[in-house]
Design a protein around this motif. Structure first.
Motif, mmCIF file in Angstrom:
data_model
loop_
_atom_site.group_PDB
_atom_site.id
_atom_site.type_symbol
_atom_site.label_atom_id
_atom_site.label_comp_id
_atom_site.label_asym_id
_atom_site.label_seq_id
_atom_site.Cartn_x
_atom_site.Cartn_y
_atom_site.Cartn_z
ATOM 1 N N ASP A 1 28.428 7.934 154.298
ATOM 2 C CA ASP A 1 27.990 6.648 154.814
ATOM 3 C C ASP A 1 27.275 6.782 156.150
ATOM 4 O OD1 ASP A 1 28.041 3.645 154.678
ATOM 5 O OD2 ASP A 1 29.108 3.940 156.573
ATOM 6 N N TRP A 2 27.754 7.692 157.015
ATOM 7 C CA TRP A 2 27.124 7.831 158.325
ATOM 8 C C TRP A 2 25.668 8.273 158.196
ATOM 9 C CZ3 TRP A 2 24.915 12.425 159.716
ATOM 10 C CH2 TRP A 2 25.309 13.564 159.006
ATOM 11 N N LEU A 3 25.387 9.039 157.135
ATOM 12 C CA LEU A 3 24.020 9.487 156.898
ATOM 13 C C LEU A 3 23.244 8.466 156.070
ATOM 14 C CD1 LEU A 3 21.846 11.701 157.047
ATOM 15 C CD2 LEU A 3 22.910 12.754 155.025
ATOM 16 N N GLY A 4 23.875 7.931 155.047
ATOM 17 C CA GLY A 4 23.187 6.998 154.164
ATOM 18 C C GLY A 4 22.732 5.730 154.855
ATOM 19 N N SER A 5 23.450 5.307 155.894
ATOM 20 C CA SER A 5 23.096 4.073 156.594
ATOM 21 C C SER A 5 22.025 4.289 157.658
ATOM 22 C CB SER A 5 24.344 3.463 157.243
ATOM 23 O OG SER A 5 24.898 4.370 158.188
ATOM 24 N N ARG A 6 21.620 5.541 157.878
ATOM 25 C CA ARG A 6 20.608 5.820 158.899
ATOM 26 C C ARG A 6 19.283 5.181 158.503
ATOM 27 N NH1 ARG A 6 19.970 11.945 160.587
ATOM 28 N NH2 ARG A 6 22.094 11.462 161.290
ATOM 29 N N SER A 7 18.600 4.595 159.475
ATOM 30 C CA SER A 7 17.330 3.918 159.223
ATOM 31 C C SER A 7 16.170 4.883 159.411
ATOM 32 C CB SER A 7 17.166 2.726 160.173
ATOM 33 O OG SER A 7 18.219 1.814 159.994
ATOM 34 N N LEU A 8 15.248 4.873 158.468
ATOM 35 C CA LEU A 8 14.082 5.760 158.493
ATOM 36 C C LEU A 8 12.817 4.915 158.618
ATOM 37 C CD1 LEU A 8 15.089 8.046 155.485
ATOM 38 C CD2 LEU A 8 15.504 8.481 157.930
ATOM 39 N N ALA A 9 11.997 5.230 159.602
ATOM 40 C CA ALA A 9 10.720 4.543 159.780
ATOM 41 C C ALA A 9 9.638 5.344 159.073
ATOM 42 C CB ALA A 9 10.400 4.396 161.267
ATOM 43 N N LEU A 10 9.102 4.786 158.015
ATOM 44 C CA LEU A 10 8.072 5.441 157.214
ATOM 45 C C LEU A 10 6.715 4.835 157.533
ATOM 46 C CD1 LEU A 10 10.055 5.385 153.872
ATOM 47 C CD2 LEU A 10 9.475 7.447 155.154
ATOM 48 N N SER A 11 5.755 5.681 157.895
ATOM 49 C CA SER A 11 4.410 5.199 158.182
ATOM 50 C C SER A 11 3.706 4.784 156.904
ATOM 51 C CB SER A 11 3.607 6.299 158.882
ATOM 52 O OG SER A 11 3.360 7.372 157.976
ATOM 53 N N LEU A 12 2.595 4.078 157.040
ATOM 54 C CA LEU A 12 1.813 3.704 155.866
ATOM 55 C C LEU A 12 1.345 4.947 155.121
ATOM 56 C CD1 LEU A 12 0.352 1.613 154.110
ATOM 57 C CD2 LEU A 12 -1.549 1.677 155.753
ATOM 58 N N GLY A 13 0.935 5.974 155.852
ATOM 59 C CA GLY A 13 0.522 7.219 155.208
ATOM 60 C C GLY A 13 1.639 7.850 154.401
ATOM 61 N N SER A 14 2.867 7.811 154.926
ATOM 62 C CA SER A 14 4.008 8.363 154.189
ATOM 63 C C SER A 14 4.286 7.565 152.930
ATOM 64 C CB SER A 14 5.250 8.394 155.080
ATOM 65 O OG SER A 14 5.121 9.361 156.094
ATOM 66 N N LEU A 15 4.192 6.251 153.023
ATOM 67 C CA LEU A 15 4.406 5.418 151.833
ATOM 68 C C LEU A 15 3.364 5.721 150.765
ATOM 69 C CD1 LEU A 15 5.229 1.986 153.514
ATOM 70 C CD2 LEU A 15 6.837 3.599 152.499
ATOM 71 N N GLN A 16 2.139 5.951 151.191
ATOM 72 C CA GLN A 16 1.087 6.279 150.233
ATOM 73 C C GLN A 16 1.324 7.641 149.588
ATOM 74 O OE1 GLN A 16 -2.144 5.742 152.974
ATOM 75 N NE2 GLN A 16 -2.558 3.634 152.307
ATOM 76 N N LEU A 17 1.839 8.605 150.384
ATOM 77 C CA LEU A 17 2.197 9.903 149.813
ATOM 78 C C LEU A 17 3.346 9.761 148.823
ATOM 79 C CD1 LEU A 17 2.149 12.446 152.802
ATOM 80 C CD2 LEU A 17 0.655 12.446 150.796
ATOM 81 N N LEU A 18 4.379 9.034 149.221
ATOM 82 C CA LEU A 18 5.549 8.874 148.359
ATOM 83 C C LEU A 18 5.210 8.121 147.077
ATOM 84 C CD1 LEU A 18 8.237 8.042 151.069
ATOM 85 C CD2 LEU A 18 8.196 10.075 149.594
ATOM 86 N N ALA A 19 4.250 7.204 147.155
ATOM 87 C CA ALA A 19 3.883 6.428 145.965
ATOM 88 C C ALA A 19 3.349 7.312 144.851
ATOM 89 C CB ALA A 19 2.849 5.369 146.341
ATOM 90 N N ARG A 20 2.839 8.506 145.183
ATOM 91 C CA ARG A 20 2.350 9.430 144.161
ATOM 92 C C ARG A 20 3.494 9.980 143.302
ATOM 93 N NH1 ARG A 20 -1.543 13.202 148.012
ATOM 94 N NH2 ARG A 20 -2.825 11.507 148.889
ATOM 95 N N ILE A 21 4.698 10.012 143.879
ATOM 96 C CA ILE A 21 5.824 10.606 143.163
ATOM 97 C C ILE A 21 6.947 9.606 142.898
ATOM 98 C CG2 ILE A 21 5.371 12.973 143.940
ATOM 99 C CD1 ILE A 21 7.384 12.533 146.192
ATOM 100 N N VAL A 22 6.963 8.499 143.659
ATOM 101 C CA VAL A 22 7.950 7.429 143.472
ATOM 102 C C VAL A 22 7.199 6.105 143.544
ATOM 103 C CG1 VAL A 22 10.083 6.368 144.295
ATOM 104 C CG2 VAL A 22 9.736 8.827 144.585
ATOM 105 N N PRO A 23 6.806 5.538 142.410
ATOM 106 C CA PRO A 23 5.979 4.329 142.433
ATOM 107 C C PRO A 23 6.583 3.180 143.232
ATOM 108 C CG PRO A 23 6.015 5.271 140.230
ATOM 109 C CD PRO A 23 7.006 6.047 141.042
ATOM 110 N N GLN A 24 7.923 3.096 143.290
ATOM 111 C CA GLN A 24 8.556 1.991 144.016
ATOM 112 C C GLN A 24 8.248 2.017 145.504
ATOM 113 O OE1 GLN A 24 10.009 4.180 141.881
ATOM 114 N NE2 GLN A 24 11.989 3.399 141.166
#
Length: 350
Positions: free
Chosen positions: A42-65
């Motif tokens: 839980d201590w790790l799972g609740s950590r907040s991650l700030a994803l840039s627009l570029g990262s979201l676009q990269l991730l969308a190639r492998i995780v459409p959500q």
């Protein structure tokens, strides 16, 4: 001999690298990875991650959500960032960056570690990646995606004489999509949007003794202290999660460890948390390395030359992020009053 790529790590960068590598055409049976637990602490799972627009676009190639379009329709997955408000505590004025002015749907998004980990883990399992070698065939390449940044004599380290206090707060008056960065006399203070209404992730950097004192305060005393530091813009602030204090040290290690071992993500570098750029840099590492290996696999270049070229190609991006986060982390109220060129000259050497 059958080529195998061994991936060490169980975090988002390691999982993303598996998917990027498969996307480049390497069959799943040639990608060997550590088994990944279905549940993270839980201590790790609740950590907040700030994803840039570029990262979201990269991730969308492998995780459409993770595409910006899909995230806007799935508020439970992430909180879009549409405006970044940067100010100096106790002073008027500042800098405001808006997605609408840049012609983009969002500047980025804040997602909890557990959510991103689950999305990537599900994508890896759906692709049929293996968790262990089916035989004794050795790995031709080991990619280290989690862990230490390397031997001490090869690592550039900087201590900022700060720690980061991490928690979540509820606000009385919220602005959906707004992320706040305050530069105080002690260090940066960030309040980032979370998927739940009126919920914010707090990253508050200050000297170690001050962070520990604040972590030990009663809830009411901590709330009052936070409002004094941040200001009245969001009304009363109520801490609603345990407070954790994390050391803040910048460590930059080598990407290329030897002829068959290369590091990416946290295994290669850890940055000051100001602006939340560590994961974004790691995801770019993963995508670039997968692309380089895809070219190598398809064209038959020498592996050592491919790895050396990858390490060289990542240098500019890494150094830019180091310089930017180092400078931002060092800004205090008096610093912001001084000419920018004077501050830049002081921070170019270590």
């Amino acid at each position: 001999m059958l080529f195998r790529s061994r991936i060490e790590g169980r975090g988002p960068v390691a999982l993303a690298f598996q998917r990027f590598l498969a996307r480049e055409g390497l069959p799943p049976e040639r990608i060997v990875a550590d088994p990944v637990d279905a549940v993270v602490p839980d201590w790790l799972g609740s950590r907040s991650l700030a994803l840039s627009l570029g990262s979201l676009q990269l991730l969308a190639r492998i995780v459409p959500q993770c595409s910006p379009h899909d995230l806007r329709g799935s508020p439970s997955l992430a909180a879009p960032i549409t405006t970044v408000d940067v100010t100096r505590a106790g002073a008027s004025g500042g800098t405001r960056i808006e997605a609408s002015q840049l012609g983009v749907p969002m500047l980025g998004a804040v997602m909890r570690y557990a959510t991103l980990h689950r999305l990537l883990r599900d994508a890896v399992h759906a692709a049929g990646a293996t968790c262990a070698p089916a035989d004794d065939t050795p790995a031709a390449l080991t990619v280290i995606a989690d862990g230490d940044t390397g031997e001490s004599n090869t690592v550039r380290t900087r201590s900022f004489d700060q720690q980061a206090l991490l928690t979540e707060v509820e606000v009385d008056r919220d602005r959906a999509g707004w992320a706040y960065e305050r530069f105080t006399s002690e260090g940066p203070l960030a309040l980032l949007p979370l998927p739940e209404p009126r919920r914010r992730a707090l990253v508050w950097c200050a000297p170690a003794t001050r962070c520990e004192e604040r972590a030990a305060l009663s809830e009411s005393a901590f709330n009052a202290t936070l409002v004094r530091a941040f200001g009245p813009l969001l009304g009363a602030l109520h801490v609603c999660k345990p407070r954790h204090v994390s050391p803040v040290t910048r460590r930059i290690g080598p990407l290329l460890r030897d002829a068959t071992r290369i590091a990416i993500g946290n295994a290669a570098q850890s940055l000051h948390p100001v602006a939340g750029q560590g994961l974004n840099l790691g995801l770019r590492d993963a995508a670039a390395l997968a692309r380089a290996l895809g070219d190598w696999h398809g064209q038959g270049h020498a592996l050592d030359q491919t790895l050396a070229h990858f390490a060289a190609s990542r240098r500019a991006d890494r150094e830019a992020m180091v310089a930017t986060t180092d400078l931002l982390a060092s800004l205090t109220c008096p610093d912001l009053l001084r000419p920018a060129h004077a501050r830049s000259e002081e921070h170019t050497s270590e």
